[in-house]
Design a protein around this motif. Sequence first.
Motif, mmCIF file in Angstrom:
data_model
loop_
_atom_site.group_PDB
_atom_site.id
_atom_site.type_symbol
_atom_site.label_atom_id
_atom_site.label_comp_id
_atom_site.label_asym_id
_atom_site.label_seq_id
_atom_site.Cartn_x
_atom_site.Cartn_y
_atom_site.Cartn_z
ATOM 1 N N ASN A 184 0.840 -1.193 0.000
ATOM 2 C CA ASN A 184 0.000 0.000 0.000
ATOM 3 C C ASN A 184 0.879 1.249 0.000
ATOM 4 N N LYS A 185 0.901 1.929 -1.129
ATOM 5 C CA LYS A 185 1.765 3.101 -1.274
ATOM 6 C C LYS A 185 1.302 4.259 -0.397
ATOM 7 N N GLY A 186 -0.012 4.392 -0.195
ATOM 8 C CA GLY A 186 -0.531 5.490 0.623
ATOM 9 C C GLY A 186 -0.076 5.414 2.072
ATOM 10 N N THR A 187 -0.085 4.202 2.624
ATOM 11 C CA THR A 187 0.374 4.016 3.997
ATOM 12 C C THR A 187 1.848 4.352 4.132
ATOM 13 N N ALA A 188 2.649 3.952 3.144
ATOM 14 C CA ALA A 188 4.086 4.247 3.178
ATOM 15 C C ALA A 188 4.342 5.745 3.112
ATOM 16 N N VAL A 189 3.546 6.465 2.331
ATOM 17 C CA VAL A 189 3.717 7.920 2.207
ATOM 18 C C VAL A 189 3.410 8.617 3.529
ATOM 19 N N VAL A 190 2.344 8.177 4.209
ATOM 20 C CA VAL A 190 1.991 8.782 5.502
ATOM 21 C C VAL A 190 3.108 8.569 6.518
ATOM 22 N N ASN A 191 3.634 7.350 6.589
ATOM 23 C CA ASN A 191 4.722 7.068 7.530
ATOM 24 C C ASN A 191 5.985 7.840 7.173
ATOM 25 N N SER A 192 6.274 7.977 5.890
ATOM 26 C CA SER A 192 7.443 8.750 5.482
ATOM 27 C C SER A 192 7.289 10.215 5.881
ATOM 28 N N ALA A 198 9.613 14.054 12.232
ATOM 29 C CA ALA A 198 10.519 13.759 13.339
ATOM 30 C C ALA A 198 11.915 14.309 13.066
ATOM 31 N N VAL A 199 12.374 14.199 11.818
ATOM 32 C CA VAL A 199 13.668 14.775 11.452
ATOM 33 C C VAL A 199 13.657 16.287 11.674
ATOM 34 N N MET A 200 12.546 16.944 11.340
ATOM 35 C CA MET A 200 12.419 18.377 11.578
ATOM 36 C C MET A 200 12.563 18.693 13.063
ATOM 37 N N GLY A 201 11.900 17.875 13.908
ATOM 38 C CA GLY A 201 11.982 18.102 15.346
ATOM 39 C C GLY A 201 13.390 17.940 15.884
ATOM 40 N N ILE A 350 8.497 -0.009 9.159
ATOM 41 C CA ILE A 350 8.316 1.440 9.103
ATOM 42 C C ILE A 350 7.420 1.915 10.237
ATOM 43 N N GLY A 351 6.387 1.119 10.585
ATOM 44 C CA GLY A 351 5.521 1.499 11.700
ATOM 45 C C GLY A 351 6.278 1.575 13.010
ATOM 46 N N SER A 352 7.211 0.643 13.223
ATOM 47 C CA SER A 352 8.020 0.669 14.433
ATOM 48 C C SER A 352 8.950 1.874 14.448
ATOM 49 N N SER A 353 9.532 2.206 13.297
ATOM 50 C CA SER A 353 10.378 3.401 13.202
ATOM 51 C C SER A 353 9.583 4.665 13.492
ATOM 52 N N THR A 354 8.373 4.721 12.953
ATOM 53 C CA THR A 354 7.517 5.887 13.185
ATOM 54 C C THR A 354 7.175 6.026 14.656
ATOM 55 N N VAL A 393 16.377 8.214 1.654
ATOM 56 C CA VAL A 393 16.646 7.009 0.851
ATOM 57 C C VAL A 393 15.463 6.045 0.906
ATOM 58 N N VAL A 394 14.950 5.800 2.104
ATOM 59 C CA VAL A 394 13.829 4.860 2.255
ATOM 60 C C VAL A 394 12.572 5.410 1.583
ATOM 61 N N ALA A 395 12.291 6.706 1.767
ATOM 62 C CA ALA A 395 11.113 7.307 1.132
ATOM 63 C C ALA A 395 11.204 7.214 -0.386
ATOM 64 N N PHE A 396 12.401 7.370 -0.923
ATOM 65 C CA PHE A 396 12.588 7.284 -2.376
ATOM 66 C C PHE A 396 12.330 5.867 -2.880
ATOM 67 N N LEU A 397 12.781 4.855 -2.123
ATOM 68 C CA LEU A 397 12.586 3.467 -2.553
ATOM 69 C C LEU A 397 11.138 3.001 -2.380
#
Length: 432
Positions: A184-192, A198-201, A350-354, A393-397
């Motif tokens: 599911n590409k939509g779920t991956a986009v939301v997590n990215s 988080a990187v901004m924070g 990705i969910g665990s990373s998020t 890198v992960v968001a791009f892949l």
Amino acid sequence: MDHKLQVGDRPHVEMGSTNGRSVEEYEEHGNENIAQKMSPFHPPEHRRSLSGSVSNSVKIVLLSNKLNWLMLFGPLTILVHTFSGHNGWVFFFSLLGITPLAERLGYATEQLAFYTGATLGGLLNATFGNATEMIISIHALRSGMIRVVQQSLLGSILSNMLLVLGCAFFSGGLVYMKKEQVFNKGTAVVNSGLLLMAVMGLLFPAVLHYTHSEVHFGKSELALSRFSSCIMLVAYAAYLYYQLKTQNSQYAPINEEGSSAGGNANDDDDDAPEISKLESLIWLAIMTAWISYLSDYLVDAIQGASEAWKIPVSFISVILLPIVGNAAEHASAIMFAMKDKLDISLGVAIGSSTQIAMFGIPFCVVVAWIMGCPMDLNFQLFETAVLFITVLVVAFLLQEGTSNYFKGLMLMLCYVIVAASFFVHVDPVKDD
């Protein structure tokens, strides 16, 4: 219950009326009745079933996995610490002892998820999957080891995004080499997007510190970190509501995922609970308590192990600790990818990373605030840059919504580069 009904429904025996039964048979049944009436507990059959259930649970949880033999290193850690005090071996043995506990913690959570439903079960899986890292972080905070907390949480994100996801893509790609697996590409986009938030924070306090542009030097970045942490926690709570309520159709049960992804009907046989709900809760409590106890030895031995083995503390915190904590995610992500259930693998990694980025890190900042410990979101420029590039890198892949073994290989090789970088990295001297 049936046994009690049989006893209760049996008519009283009158003298001389045997209805074709011998006196010995009545005496035998009479002795059974007397024994059951005298027992204040369950009938013998129930007692046997209860003990059988306990032994069966112990056999399934502790003896069904060869990795569980590493649990013996837990008591060995205590013995070495008591009689030797060699921090290198204490750290090594506690690390080995925690590894199977982290995996079994994930197993018990998966078993509990069968009784709670798909949505709540997914949340429990992600939460207890990160329990090991959070327990180690709390113990490190109590010892004032802020950098160990920051680097271990950062390492957990990097391990999940590069190593766990990479191994899942790679193993799934080898099994289904003739086709591209989809998710599911939509779920991956939301997590990215959440990971970039988080990187901004983490980025702004670091930039504020190194550009010397604070209003109150040394205080503004701490205040900004605590404020940003509260905002990140609010964003994560909104994400949970979005995930579990608004978009819960994207997180279907495992058997539905398997059928929609082309899984066969035999998968349903594997997706059944092996232990009861109560047993799952008891094992969760036991594993969590034992991990917490061993984490105390682990954290106290980090500095000594670094000196004994000539390994930077940053490498131990970013690479070694998260690999142990992510044992459950690693195993389950690979297993689901090999069953062509890539959406679940992606949700695990990705969910665990998020969850670590948007909940674990800000939660530790708030807990440290309560403890009076000055932990902030300034993870130093090197660590923040590594996280930023990893997320890109992960968001791009993930943007195509497809996976193959080559993408998995790329992610694993990226993790090797990250590990080598932290092996030669030491914290800069603080500038006043």
